[in-house]
Design a protein around this motif. Sequence first.
Motif, PDB file in Angstrom:
ATOM      1  N   SER A  30       0.869  -1.173   0.000  1.00 10.93           N
ATOM      2  CA  SER A  30       0.000   0.000   0.000  1.00 10.93           C
ATOM      3  C   SER A  30       0.903   1.218   0.000  1.00 10.93           C
ATOM      4  O   SER A  30       2.061   1.148   0.408  1.00 10.93           O
ATOM      5  N   GLU A  75       0.086   0.950   9.399  1.00  7.05           N
ATOM      6  CA  GLU A  75      -0.060   0.054   8.244  1.00  7.05           C
ATOM      7  C   GLU A  75       0.405  -1.376   8.554  1.00  7.05           C
ATOM      8  O   GLU A  75      -0.184  -2.342   8.082  1.00  7.05           O
ATOM      9  N   SER A 133      -8.378   4.318   2.869  1.00 16.56           N
ATOM     10  CA  SER A 133      -8.194   4.052   1.445  1.00 16.56           C
ATOM     11  C   SER A 133      -8.671   5.233   0.608  1.00 16.56           C
ATOM     12  O   SER A 133      -9.704   5.830   0.871  1.00 16.56           O
ATOM     13  N   GLU A 151      -2.969  -0.313  -3.239  1.00 15.54           N
ATOM     14  CA  GLU A 151      -3.841   0.862  -3.241  1.00 15.54           C
ATOM     15  C   GLU A 151      -3.125   2.069  -2.671  1.00 15.54           C
ATOM     16  O   GLU A 151      -2.061   1.965  -2.066  1.00 15.54           O
ATOM     17  N   THR A 152      -3.755   3.215  -2.888  1.00 16.60           N
ATOM     18  CA  THR A 152      -3.239   4.475  -2.372  1.00 16.60           C
ATOM     19  C   THR A 152      -4.074   4.852  -1.158  1.00 16.60           C
ATOM     20  O   THR A 152      -5.298   4.824  -1.212  1.00 16.60           O
ATOM     21  N   ARG A 153      -3.381   5.167  -0.058  1.00 15.60           N
ATOM     22  CA  ARG A 153      -4.094   5.512   1.169  1.00 15.60           C
ATOM     23  C   ARG A 153      -3.683   6.899   1.644  1.00 15.60           C
ATOM     24  O   ARG A 153      -2.672   7.452   1.225  1.00 15.60           O
ATOM     25  N   GLN A 182      -2.188  -4.283   8.005  1.00 16.12           N
ATOM     26  CA  GLN A 182      -1.959  -5.345   7.013  1.00 16.12           C
ATOM     27  C   GLN A 182      -1.834  -6.700   7.688  1.00 16.12           C
ATOM     28  O   GLN A 182      -2.338  -7.702   7.200  1.00 16.12           O
ATOM     29  N   THR A 189      -4.737   5.313   8.650  1.00 16.55           N
ATOM     30  CA  THR A 189      -4.717   5.505   7.202  1.00 16.55           C
ATOM     31  C   THR A 189      -6.057   5.040   6.639  1.00 16.55           C
ATOM     32  O   THR A 189      -6.658   4.094   7.139  1.00 16.55           O
ATOM     33  N   ARG A 225      -7.879   5.262  -3.246  1.00 16.64           N
ATOM     34  CA  ARG A 225      -8.163   4.724  -4.579  1.00 16.64           C
ATOM     35  C   ARG A 225      -7.249   3.543  -4.841  1.00 16.64           C
ATOM     36  O   ARG A 225      -6.216   3.395  -4.183  1.00 16.64           O
ATOM     37  N   THR A 226      -7.642   2.705  -5.800  1.00 22.53           N
ATOM     38  CA  THR A 226      -6.732   1.631  -6.161  1.00 22.53           C
ATOM     39  C   THR A 226      -5.580   2.240  -6.943  1.00 22.53           C
ATOM     40  O   THR A 226      -5.717   3.311  -7.525  1.00 22.53           O
ATOM     41  N   LYS A 227      -4.474   1.569  -6.934  1.00 22.90           N
ATOM     42  CA  LYS A 227      -3.231   2.111  -7.490  1.00 22.90           C
ATOM     43  C   LYS A 227      -3.313   2.235  -9.012  1.00 22.90           C
ATOM     44  O   LYS A 227      -3.748   1.325  -9.711  1.00 22.90           O
TER      45      LYS A 227
END
Length: 497
Positions: free
Chosen positions: A222, A240, A270, A257-259, A244, A268, A272-274
């Motif tokens: 992430s 994280e 979410s 993904e981008t957090r 995780q 943190t 969007r997805t990377k």
Amino acid sequence: MREGSLKLRPYLDEVGVMIGLEIHVQLNKLKTKIFCGCPLDYHDDEPNTHTCPVCLGLPGSLPVINRKSVEYSIKVGLALNCTIEEHTQFYRKNYYYPDLPKGFQITQYDYPIASNGYINIEGEDGEIRIRINRAHMEEDPGRLVHEGGSIERSKHTLIDYNRSGVALLEIVTEPDIRSPKEARRFLDKLRNILGYLDVVDTTLEGSMRVDANISLSGGSRSEVKNISSHKGAERALLFEIVRQKNLLRRGGKVVQETRHFDEARGVTVSLRTKEEAHDYRYFPEADLGPIKVADWAPGIKATLPELPDARREKLVSLYGITEDHAKSLTSEKQLADFYEEVVIKCSNYFKPDESIDYYIRDDIALLAAAWIVDVLKGELNYRNLGIEAFSVENMVQLLILIAEDKITDASGNECIRKLLDVGGTPEKIVEEEGLLKARGDIVTIAVEEVIAENPQAVEDYRSGKQEAVNFLMGQVMKKTRGRAGAKEVREMIIQRI
Ligand code: ADP
Ligand code: MG
Ligand code: ZN
């Protein structure tokens, strides 16, 4: 999770932590933005007052590269032990966002200005090397202000384009970092080096922004975007790891993904997805040709200052001070300069012979390190001041008073506090406050009074309780307001009882 609430190292090895950082450094010591002539001194000004057609992305405007921004980038690249590209090239990275008025960001892709470097840091167990994948130049987008604080809750967003077009250098590490603490140490070291290079004022808001990538046990990573402080990066990474790990334990999967790190809540979330590189349709920026920088590097290399690691080693070997003192003194170039100037000036006051022109006294070197690191720095930090708040001349004068045994340590401390709070010079303060070491009669009288007033402590000492002397000494110090020499008083008491 609280740091230290578990033995972190074995835990980190067990979960196989990999961390890679991307750091956006604003080259804010430049006079102007990267592709236009707008000045950078906008921090105290109204929004959107430092803009022009180029940094507002108006049709028909053309970018012109700021030559100094390239020089600064090469300087940083060299300091990070990178190879400098022969021909560097800019690219368009296409995406739409309101802070990016052109609809693309001018950045680098292939042929970034610097690549394949490293920084050594103090790792969890000894010195380790963190590889730098590359450092590339790009333009900063504008600044979005979500009224009401968070993006979810605000009804509208304001945009300030003063920041649009500020030169950034994005420094990308390999995933060589193994713990949140190492990540923080890396960032501190990077800031330390950048400070020596004089290309960025790291005290300005947003001058170093971090994206932190983290994966566990070879799984997906992430990316936590846009963290504004080093402590924040450490906290976001700790969060994280726990998130995780729990996800994996419950049989879930970490998705790439981008957090976003919510500083206030310490979590943190979410975003969007990377996105992938091909999503951006990178292509060469035709309005800026390739820049041949191969022959710039040697000249710039010659102007590089001595960097923190080398400076630290020099301070240890030349002045004989401890590693810890040297590390602290080299945490900022200005502080190391201050120290050396003080040692040389102070030593020269004691110079035995006029014909010697370079003279360093070992005991002065040690004394200066101890007073600057252990006392002055603490008092400065406490007041949120930098070393520029204290003059070399005052430190020299103070050290001479201490070295000549004219004032006690307690008075030295008091002097530093007074200098910071009301100003003046050490000699004046010592005179006004009567801090000159009490000698002879005053001390003798105080010792005799204390012995007479404390028969119980005297009795205790005589029957073998050594610590009773400390009590008596404390009483003498009180009577003389800290102006008597500790060793001298101790001897006087023992002699008399
Ligand atoms: P992208 O092109 O998707 O941005 P990069 O290769 O440029 O990916 O890497 C971006 C950042 O992610 C780098 O700092 C790199 O060290 C880090 N990174 C790459 N793989 C991992 C991983 N498995 N775990 C943690 N960080 C990683
Ligand atoms: Mg990337
Ligand atoms: Zn402009």
